[in-house]
Design an enzyme around this catalytic site. Sequence first.
Site, mmCIF file in Angstrom:
data_model
loop_
_atom_site.group_PDB
_atom_site.id
_atom_site.type_symbol
_atom_site.label_atom_id
_atom_site.label_comp_id
_atom_site.label_asym_id
_atom_site.label_seq_id
_atom_site.Cartn_x
_atom_site.Cartn_y
_atom_site.Cartn_z
ATOM 1 N N HIS A 80 0.809 -1.216 0.000
ATOM 2 C CA HIS A 80 0.000 0.000 0.000
ATOM 3 C C HIS A 80 0.848 1.274 0.000
ATOM 4 C CE1 HIS A 80 0.329 -0.241 4.539
ATOM 5 N NE2 HIS A 80 0.388 1.072 4.389
ATOM 6 N N ASP A 89 0.043 -7.543 1.439
ATOM 7 C CA ASP A 89 0.513 -6.180 1.647
ATOM 8 C C ASP A 89 2.042 -6.094 1.681
ATOM 9 O OD1 ASP A 89 0.219 -3.477 1.851
ATOM 10 O OD2 ASP A 89 -0.252 -3.449 3.992
ATOM 11 N N SER A 122 4.618 2.505 7.839
ATOM 12 C CA SER A 122 4.309 1.322 7.052
ATOM 13 C C SER A 122 5.491 0.853 6.233
ATOM 14 C CB SER A 122 3.138 1.611 6.095
ATOM 15 O OG SER A 122 1.928 1.430 6.739
#
Length: 298
Positions: free
Chosen positions: A142, A172, A248
């Site tokens: 992402h 992911d 992230s």
Amino acid sequence: MNHRAGSSDGRFGLGEPRGPDFVAPPPTPVWPVDTSPAPAPPPVPESAPARRASRIMVAAILAAALTGGVAGAAGGLLTGDREAGPLAQSTAGPANGAGDLSDVAARVQPSVVSIEVRSGSSRGTGSGFVIDRAGHILTNAHVVEGGGTATVVLADRRRVTARLLGADRANDLAVLSIAASDSPPPLAFGRSADVRVGDPVLALGSPLGLAGTVTSGIVSALSREVRLGDGDRQTALQTDASINPGNSGGPLVNARGEVVGVNTAIATLSRGGSGGSIGIGFAIPVDRAVDGAQRIIR
């Protein structure tokens, strides 16, 4: 309606809320929740709007400021001038953490990078880390799903252009490639079987664009079911190490500096999915991260 996290003026936001909704028990939310049996209260008529208003929704959201779009196709082929062997994992067993993790942070930080993705006037940011000597960098799918040009900012502030090898949106995960001559040393991987609840951990990355940030905590749970990426619900490590937008794709490391997870999501009390860390973060377990990275590289 999709909500963009990045914006053209460089401000940071949170992605569209995704993942588990938790409902705290009325009348007063208590964290952690006491799961012992309690006498059922007498039924009280309540309207649907009132029931909705009394619900506190806790959503796992993607912990990066990023642009919208579609990730690169799963997988990717290496070309020509570099060969990457299998990613090595430690056989040292559980890591018995010492109280001072400053040496661990100093060893790990040079291998952690910031990632900037530009697509048109939009800009997204995230984190990543070097996984081998061929210049491969692991991050979240992402983080790079907006496409466009990816730039890796190294710990010494050098900026290098990166190529997206491929992405696994279901898990992911994504792998970027930079020139091996520009690459810092890779981080070592631990093993999921050696991770225990209560182990001290560090989360490294660039929350809100603040490169080189290190936060500490413990492993709070080993197999918390959450929805990550575009896949079904799957297990993730839970940690109370502070994770915020921009973290992230960064590593979660143990007291030996071995990667035990890839930071990917946080929980929030906000209905709209905005807000920072409340001490509930999630990371992709290391065994799944290693398998996913190797599939993409091959």
